[in-house]
Design an enzyme around this catalytic site. Structure first.
Site: not given
Length: 350
Positions: A98-99
């Site tokens: 993810c980020w």
């Protein structure tokens, strides 16, 4: 190894091609901007849900935001398990990120591991990946670039495509940037990627090359459309040996009319682009070119554009920017058939 395994970019990226599936757990808008090559998008929170959770976090607090976000994440992951991944075998090996490599990918990786899949979570997420790519492009390997030079319409892009088809290593920056590199270079129906995605595409090509073999590339300017070629890559290109591709002007006109058939069929669109040249050539000259387009005299227009705009600009640029161009190997194309380009590619590739 215990799963989910949390590994950093230095461990993950060298074995990127060994994963069965690369899963980007970020929202669809984050994914659209850039992603790890080959990734599919499985948002644990979509754009609207992410806004809801983020707004709650700011206005109410972290605890309430997590109470709202947790069931949404669980439902989304369950949906992917029941649909996209329902048939995956026990040895299916996904990479999830993810980020920052936190809650979104961590939740998905935990559930996958509980099911029994040997899942790897990218520590630091996309942010760490992006930093890795930026550093790699600042210090690319010492590739043996061979720069294909030639005035507009001489067939550089076709030669690169043919070289690739016969097994040569090719860095086709215009293809990666979805642009042909001039005022008329926009590809209809194909927007350019973001700068970050362009750099990802360049990095992905470079990482697959064998440094002991030549890499063919076109003599691009620093920008391809709206995108900037990484500085270190451009510096290596400009210091590299050149191939001077030559083609008679009538054949260049024919080739350009084939490659830019969309403009030949839409004079209004062509004239809109030509208006960008007013500052260089004056209103009267542009109006004369408009008239040629509107009256169907495309070969005459293309010839004038070559003589009065493209050729002078290209020759000034090539002499100034590619230091080995004066010693370039000259390669003359007798025509623009597939066989002509195939013969040229085999001559260069050996």
């Amino acid at each position: 190894m215990k799963y989910p395994a949390v590994l950093g970019v230095d461990d993950v990226l060298p074995m990127l091609d060994q994963f069965d599936t690369i899963i980007d757990a970020r929202s669809e808008s984050e994914f659209a901007l850039d992603r790890i090559p080959g990734a599919i998008n499985c948002p644990t929170l979509d754009d609207a849900q992410r806004v809801l959770v983020g707004t709650t976090y700011k206005q109410v607090g972290a605890f309430e935001a997590k109470k709202i976000g947790a069931p949404l994440v669980a439902k989304n992951i369950a949906h992917y398990v029941e649909t996209l991944f329902a048939a995956k075998p026990k040895d299916w090996k996904p990479l999830v990120y993810c980020w920052r490599g936190g809650n979104r990918s961590g939740s998905m990786a935990l559930i996958f591991a509980k099911i029994g899949w040997p899942v790897v979570q990218l520590d630091g997420g996309y942010k760490a990946y992006r930093a890795y790519v930026a550093t790699a492009l600042e210090n690319p390997p010492p590739f043996d670039f061979r720069v294909v030079c030639g005035t507009t319409g001489s067939g550089k892009s076709r030669l690169l495509q043919t070289l690739e088809s016969v097994g040569a290593q090719v860095l086709d920056l215009e293809r990666l940037a979805a642009h042909r590199g001039s005022v008329l270079g926009h590809l209809p129906g194909e927007p350019q990627p973001s700068q970050k995605m362009f750099e990802t595409r360049v990095w992905d090509k470079l990482r697959r090359f064998d440094p002991s073999k030549p890499v063919f590339v076109e003599s691009e300017s620093k920008k391809v459309g709206n995108l900037r070629v990484p500085d270190a890559v451009m510096e290596r290109m400009r210091a590299s040996p050149c191939v001077a591709l030559q083609l008679d002007r009538p054949l260049r006109v024919q080739l350009l009319m084939e490659d830019y058939h969309h403009f030949c069929a839409d004079p209004a669109a062509l004239n809109t682009q030509l208006d960008h040249l007013v500052q260089l050539h004056g209103r009267a000259r542009i109006d004369a070119w408009h008239d040629l387009a509107n009256t169907g005299r495309m070969p005459e227009l293309v010839d004038q554009l070559l003589v009065e705009h493209y050729d002078p600009a290209y020759l000034r640029s090539i002499d100034r920017n590619f230091i080995q161009y004066p010693q370039a190997d000259v390669l003359t194309l007798p025509g623009i058939s597939k066989d002509d380009f195939l013969a040229a590619a085999r001559h260069l590739h050996g």
